[in-house]
Design a protein around this motif. Structure first.
Motif, PDB file in Angstrom:
ATOM      1  N   VAL A 129       0.831  -1.211   0.000  1.00  0.00           N
ATOM      2  CA  VAL A 129       0.000   0.000   0.000  1.00  0.00           C
ATOM      3  C   VAL A 129       0.866   1.261   0.000  1.00  0.00           C
ATOM      4  CG1 VAL A 129      -1.671   1.328   1.360  1.00  0.00           C
ATOM      5  CG2 VAL A 129      -1.971  -1.139   1.069  1.00  0.00           C
ATOM      6  N   PHE A 130       2.023   1.193   0.682  1.00  0.00           N
ATOM      7  CA  PHE A 130       2.850   2.392   0.851  1.00  0.00           C
ATOM      8  C   PHE A 130       3.914   2.560  -0.232  1.00  0.00           C
ATOM      9  CE2 PHE A 130       1.197   1.727   5.119  1.00  0.00           C
ATOM     10  CZ  PHE A 130       0.875   3.023   5.520  1.00  0.00           C
ATOM     11  N   VAL A 131       4.291   1.480  -0.912  1.00  0.00           N
ATOM     12  CA  VAL A 131       5.451   1.533  -1.815  1.00  0.00           C
ATOM     13  C   VAL A 131       5.299   2.609  -2.876  1.00  0.00           C
ATOM     14  CG1 VAL A 131       6.603   0.279  -3.673  1.00  0.00           C
ATOM     15  CG2 VAL A 131       6.272  -0.809  -1.471  1.00  0.00           C
ATOM     16  N   MET A 162       0.385  -3.014  10.385  1.00  0.00           N
ATOM     17  CA  MET A 162       1.048  -1.826  10.926  1.00  0.00           C
ATOM     18  C   MET A 162       2.568  -1.959  10.797  1.00  0.00           C
ATOM     19  SD  MET A 162       1.440  -0.825  14.927  1.00  0.00           S
ATOM     20  CE  MET A 162       2.551  -2.215  15.083  1.00  0.00           C
ATOM     21  N   ILE A 163       3.096  -3.144  11.107  1.00  0.00           N
ATOM     22  CA  ILE A 163       4.541  -3.354  10.999  1.00  0.00           C
ATOM     23  C   ILE A 163       4.996  -3.176   9.552  1.00  0.00           C
ATOM     24  CG2 ILE A 163       6.375  -5.070  11.278  1.00  0.00           C
ATOM     25  CD1 ILE A 163       4.748  -6.236  13.608  1.00  0.00           C
ATOM     26  N   GLY A 164       4.153  -3.599   8.599  1.00  0.00           N
ATOM     27  CA  GLY A 164       4.486  -3.389   7.192  1.00  0.00           C
ATOM     28  C   GLY A 164       4.597  -1.915   6.839  1.00  0.00           C
ATOM     29  N   GLY A 165       3.667  -1.096   7.355  1.00  0.00           N
ATOM     30  CA  GLY A 165       3.741   0.346   7.117  1.00  0.00           C
ATOM     31  C   GLY A 165       4.976   0.963   7.731  1.00  0.00           C
ATOM     32  N   VAL A 204      12.282  -0.494  -3.771  1.00  0.00           N
ATOM     33  CA  VAL A 204      11.248  -1.412  -4.256  1.00  0.00           C
ATOM     34  C   VAL A 204      11.713  -2.854  -4.095  1.00  0.00           C
ATOM     35  CG1 VAL A 204       9.989  -2.172  -6.310  1.00  0.00           C
ATOM     36  CG2 VAL A 204      10.291   0.268  -5.876  1.00  0.00           C
ATOM     37  N   LEU A 205      12.982  -3.104  -4.332  1.00  0.00           N
ATOM     38  CA  LEU A 205      13.539  -4.448  -4.193  1.00  0.00           C
ATOM     39  C   LEU A 205      13.492  -4.919  -2.746  1.00  0.00           C
ATOM     40  CD1 LEU A 205      14.850  -6.453  -6.189  1.00  0.00           C
ATOM     41  CD2 LEU A 205      17.075  -5.553  -5.501  1.00  0.00           C
ATOM     42  N   VAL A 206      13.881  -4.042  -1.832  1.00  0.00           N
ATOM     43  CA  VAL A 206      13.889  -4.393  -0.405  1.00  0.00           C
ATOM     44  C   VAL A 206      12.472  -4.674   0.096  1.00  0.00           C
ATOM     45  CG1 VAL A 206      14.342  -3.456   1.905  1.00  0.00           C
ATOM     46  CG2 VAL A 206      16.038  -3.180   0.091  1.00  0.00           C
ATOM     47  N   CYS A 207      11.496  -3.956  -0.451  1.00  0.00           N
ATOM     48  CA  CYS A 207      10.112  -4.113   0.009  1.00  0.00           C
ATOM     49  C   CYS A 207       9.501  -5.457  -0.387  1.00  0.00           C
ATOM     50  CB  CYS A 207       9.246  -2.973  -0.527  1.00  0.00           C
ATOM     51  SG  CYS A 207       9.511  -1.428   0.357  1.00  0.00           S
TER      52      CYS A 207
END
Length: 694
Positions: free
Chosen positions: A137-139, A255-258, A291-294
């Motif tokens: 959602v945030f990327v 939340m941890i993903g954000g 983007v790769l790290v995500c």
């Protein structure tokens, strides 16, 4: 005779105060308790399979009655007419009765298995998948400021890139959620995570806007399908007393993903040097590293999921008794060993499986071509998925589905709309403050001067520039109005938001600059030459407000921690309905205070308060959606409602963003009205905290 069969089943099956009583010793159903002889018999494992249709045993469990005894009993109960000649309504009624028996029996089995190491392991594996959804959602929001310069994106392209992910999530939730009820939770979750990981990884390397857009669309489709599967999957390993609390704890991973995405953006994207170039055409800048790290949480969940079993509840629904029994025994033994009680025996001998009605078509390898066989299989599967979708709108579930749809939609419209509106408003406030500091130069005359430094946030009016050189410099937010340039020389010039309006440019040379035709508005160009213009777009300025956007998203994600904790602790105490209604009404009140947010700090504060108040409603919605639908429709219903949620997110993003800088009244009133309406409607939903998982 059908009536006699039902009476016989009713006589044999008794569920009183959470226990099964009245079973004959050789009935073949689940028995738990302290019967020493039965516990001793139950200590051996399964050897071979059990065929529900004709009761043929190739092996046996110790503690299960002899197959001949079971066959004799089945003959006594056997209907006079074969299933293929019976009315479908009768078959459905028999299946529903079986499912009700299974629901109560399965609840007892899960309680016997306990809650321990197995559930916590699955909790973290599925948590990584949910974390990947939060990251997705945030990327795009984080990479847009850099990607728009790297790919020369227009405003419309930026808007499409922001919405395309939600579009993919909407389709993925409906399609993959439906398939999970037919193919299995684990299999479909692996498929969805694999799609997301592959295309998220690929999107970091592609250079063109169109291909990047396509990769993010398919990536969103994959991760959108994971959300309904994760909650359906995990809920089927939880007992009634643990379900609300632990599903709420699972929501914390979103939340941890954000937080992960915000922290990585903050630490990676500003480092422009973290990349490489191959020639003049291929550039791998720092935002591509981000983007790769995500994609790492998704890959980690995908690997860990290979070591987890399928949902036994799903296996029982499709008649795979022995596989389900083995998995439940694995859960029991894992938890008992972790508790220091390895001697505890799994006392379940036989589990009720519902009557199988679906007709599965098996095509011989010699029939038709390979693609015709696959076409028939795929068509049949999707027809079954469509039947599940329609089943959610039958009389039994129609009202609950419609009310949940409205609540999901209003929540998504308000939440996702405001989540986009907050950063846009902060940017707008920053731009206003920036424009208020603009420097204005009137009627200046400059000749034989060399400009080799940066000009920023300036307006030059009615100026005259003769024989001047502009070399190796940068223009940022600079406007020349009604000015004269005569015999000037521009070389290696980079500009951002710079325009020449109503200017006269005579005998001037532009060499290796990005001053293109659209930057000269109503200008007269006389004997002027443009040589070797810069190609592509350039990351020429570091935007200070980009750092603030990372901070805002980080604080917004962190602010939901108190709401997550409170909702998890109170979910099973006050119930799902009060949690949804109360959270949405409190969030609506928070929206009204946005009228007083006239500064960046005030907007950040109200955003944190809104996110913290609304998270409890999201958690309760996830829990009640899982509990309101039966196992064979659970992921389908969740997928439909989550797809509608993403549609609300698309509308919210589009509507709220269009009012930035125009008025605050419409977004605030729209969000508040939607939350109040959805919250009041949610109070009419049935409470499910005391309900077994059907």
């Amino acid at each position: 005779q059908g009536g006699r069969e039902a009476n016989q089943v009713s006589d044999d099956y008794r569920y009183q105060d959470g226990n099964y009583e009245g079973y004959a010793p050789n009935d073949g159903y689940y028995r738990g308790g302290d019967d020493p002889a039965h516990e001793e018999d139950a200590q051996s494992d399964v050897t071979e399979g059990h065929d529900e249709d004709d009761e043929v045993y190739e092996g046996e469990y110790q503690g299960i009655p002899h197959p001949d005894d079971i066959k004799e009993k089945q003959k006594q109960r056997a209907p006079a007419v074969a299933d293929e000649y019976r009315d479908r309504a009768d078959l459905m009624a028999e299946r529903m009765e079986d499912e009700e028996q299974l629901a109560h029996q399965y609840e007892n089995i899960i309680e016997e298995c306990g809650h321990g190491r197995f559930q916590w392991t699955l909790f973290f594996v599925l948590g990584l998948a949910l974390m990947a959804d939060g990251v997705e959602v945030f990327v795009v929001g984080f990479v847009l400021p850099s990607a728009e310069k790297d790919m020369c994106l227009s405003s419309s392209n930026k808007g499409m890139l922001g919405l395309i992910v939600y579009l993919g999530m909407m389709v993925g939730a409906v399609v993959l959620g439906g398939l999970a009820d037919k193919l299995g939770r684990k299999k479909c979750l692996i498929i969805s995570l694999a799609i997301n990981a592959a295309f998220a990884f690929l999107s970091s390397f592609v250079q063109g806007y169109g291909f990047f857009l396509f990769c993010r669309l398919i990536s969103g489709l994959g991760i959108g399908g994971s959300l309904p599967i994760v909650f359906a999957y995990f809920s089927e390993f939880l007992s009634r007393e643990k379900r609300g609390e632990h599903l709420s704890w699972l929501c914390m991973f979103w939340m941890i993903g954000g937080i992960f995405a915000s922290a990585m953006a903050w630490s990676i994207i500003p480092h422009y040097g973290w990349g490489f170039s191959m020639g003049t055409k291929y550039h791998f800048h720092s935002w591509r590293v981000f983007v790769l790290v995500c994609s790492l949480p998704c890959i980690a969940s995908l690997v860990a999921l290979k070591f987890m079993p399928e949902s036994p509840r799903f296996l029982l629904e499709i008649g795979k008794h022995d596989e389900a029994w083995m998995i439940l025994k694995q859960v029991h033994d894992t938890n008992m060993r972790a508790k220091g009680e390895p001697e505890r025996v799994f006392t379940v001998s036989y589990i009720k499986t519902p009557k199988q009605i679906d007709e599965f078509i098996e095509i011989q390898s010699s029939t038709g071509t390979w693609y015709q066989r696959w076409l028939v299989r795929i068509t049949t599967t999707f027809k079954q998925v469509w039947d599940n979708v329609l089943y959610c709108l039958t009389a039994q579930y129609r009202m609950n589905t419609l009310m949940l749809a409205v609540v999901w939609f209003t929540m998504a419209l308000s939440y996702y709309g405001l989540i986009v509106w907050f950063p846009d408003m902060i940017r707008y406030l920053q731009e206003e403050a920036y424009e208020s500091r603009v420097k204005i130069f009137d009627e200046e005359e400059v000749s034989h001067f060399t400009f080799n430094f940066t000009l920023e946030n300036q307006i030059h009016r009615n100026g005259e520039y003769r024989n001047d050189k502009f070399i190796g410099m940068k223009f940022k937010e600079v406007r020349f109005e009604d000015s004269l340039f005569e015999e000037c020389y521009f070389e290696d010039v980079t500009s951002s938001e710079t325009f020449f309006e109503n200017c006269t440019i005579i005998s001037t040379v532009f060499y290796n600059t990005d001053l293109y035709e659209h930057k000269f508005i109503n200008c007269r160009l006389i004997n002027s030459t443009f040589l070797k213009g810069k190609e592509g777009c350039h990351l020429d300025f570091e935007e200070d407000n980009d750092f603030l956007i990372y901070l805002v998203s980080f604080l917004g994600s962190l602010s939901v921690l108190p709401g997550n904790i409170i909702s998890a602790l109170l979910m099973d105490k006050i119930g799902r309905i009060k949690m949804i209604g109360g959270s949405m009404l409190i969030s609506a009140v928070c929206c009204f205070f946005l009228f007083f947010g006239n500064s960046e700090s005030a907007m950040i504060g109200w955003q944190c308060l809104f996110c913290g108040a609304s998270i409890a409603a999201w958690n309760a919605l996830d829990v009640i959606t899982v509990e309101l639908y039966p196992t064979d429709k659970r992921a389908t219903a969740f997928g439909i409602l989550n797809g509608l949620c993403k549609f609300g997110a698309i509308l919210g993003n589009s509507i709220f963003a269009s009012f930035v800088g125009i008025t605050k009244v419409v977004p605030i009133l729209l969000a508040s009205s939607a939350l109040v309406g959805g919250g009041l409607l949610a109070l009419r939903l049935p409470e499910t905290r005391e309900q077994v998982l059907m």
